[in-house]
Scaffold this active site. Structure first.
Site: not given
Ligand code: SF4
Length: 326
Positions: A20, A32, A37-38, A76, A115, A133, A187, A203
């Site tokens: 990054r 990427e 899968q890892t 893998g 992706y 993703d 999240c 949210c």
């Molecule tokens: S507030 Fe919503 S977007 Fe933020 S971590 Fe919680 S569920 Fe995920």
């Protein structure tokens, strides 16, 4: 979505990952592919070793497949690296070794889907192409309280379109990384840290206490179980391996293994070395390792190697577990 809040959060909180800290499309592409899968923690040492050994696309295109497999054995899903290798050769022969910078050309390379192309275009070239993703699907399903089954293509396409609409208003390079990082650190699939989330005031899942029930992912089909006998056939200081030609783990070496009881060679069992299990995405291998003495000719496809050289042959994790029984 308040994109500024997300991007500011990223600036203050993102992890310093080696892939990054660069805008080099080759590095981003390799990372990427490895991250498919890892887990990130697993990928980091492989990525650093890979880039040190193969610092340019020319180096990747020129390496023998077997040496490439030795470099990534244990990660893998080896087909992705066959494709990576094939794509590097195309970049060298058709693009003079310069990684293409148009979505269309990137997407044409073997093993690069929407992706990965989106991730390269946005992170390396700062162009507004979404990279949607599982992390992103989780964040957006929750943020917007979308309860559709995310294993169904039509619903995934819908959330991809939403992600695209956001990246078009954002700084693409930061947005892609920020939403991925939010999915990985805050999240999370279970126990999301909503109180620390920069998007919690908007949210809808958090507002309605639905963060632990979204995204809606229907149950995956059961994995198929295959039971193998795996043969350790010693001949003094030598033993037999075969190179896989199957799609799964193609190009990796393994001890001869068979599912059926009627075998194309005769043997008697010296001892049972143990049982090992390996879980793939769609399959489970249950392997019974037998040390045997061969009483007929070996098969043509087997190769006889010195036991001391075993580590020189790239082997998938499933059979490394067997090698550890020796
Ligand atoms: S507030 Fe919503 S977007 Fe933020 S971590 Fe919680 S569920 Fe995920």
């Amino acid at each position: 979505m308040n994109i500024n809040k997300l991007e500011n959060w990223y600036a203050d909180h993102h992890r310093k990952l080696p892939f990054r800290e660069t805008k080099d499309p080759y590095h981003i592409w390799v990372s990427e592919v490895m991250l498919q899968q890892t887990q990130v923690e697993t990928v980091i040492p492989y990525f650093e070793r890979f880039i040190k050994r193969l610092p340019s696309i020319h180096d990747l295109a020129a390496i023998e497949e077997e040496k490439l497999f030795s470099l990534i054995q244990g990660l893998g899903y080896y087909r992705r690296f066959k494709n990576l290798h094939k794509a590097a050769k195309i970049v060298v022969t058709q693009h003079k070794g310069i990684f293409p910078s148009s979505f269309k050309e990137v997407r044409k390379l073997p093993g690069i889907g929407d992706y990965t192309a989106g991730a390269i275009m946005s992170i390396a070239y700062n162009k507004p192409y979404n990279a949607t993703d599982g992390n992103v699907i989780r964040v957006l399903s929750r943020l917007m309280n979308i309860n559709d089954d995310m294993r169904i293509d039509k619903n995934k396409k819908q959330i991809t379109a939403i992600n695209q609409s956001f990246i078009e208003k954002a700084n693409p390079n930061i947005y892609t990384q920020a939403i991925m990082e939010l999915g990985a650190l805050i999240c999370r699939p279970i126990h999301p840290k909503c109180k620390l989330c920069p998007l919690n005031s908007e949210c809808l899942a958090y507002k309605n206490n639905l963060q632990n029930t979204l995204p809606n992912l229907s149950k995956k089909p059961e994995k198929k179980l295959i039971q193998y006998k795996v043969f350790i056939i010693r001949d003094n200081n030598y033993l037999y391996l075969r190179k896989r030609k199957e799609k799964l783990l193609g190009g990796m070496y393994e001890f001869p293994q068979f599912e059926e009881d009627l075998l194309p060679f005769d043997y008697h069992v010296i001892k049972v070395l143990g049982h090992k299990k390996h879980i793939f995405t769609h399959l489970i291998w249950e392997m019974k390792a037998l040390e045997v003495k061969l009483i007929s000719e070996p098969l043509d496809e087997w190769i006889k190697i010195s036991i001391d050289d075993l580590k020189l042959y790239p082997m998938a994790t499933a059979h490394k577990k067997i090698a550890n029984l020796l």
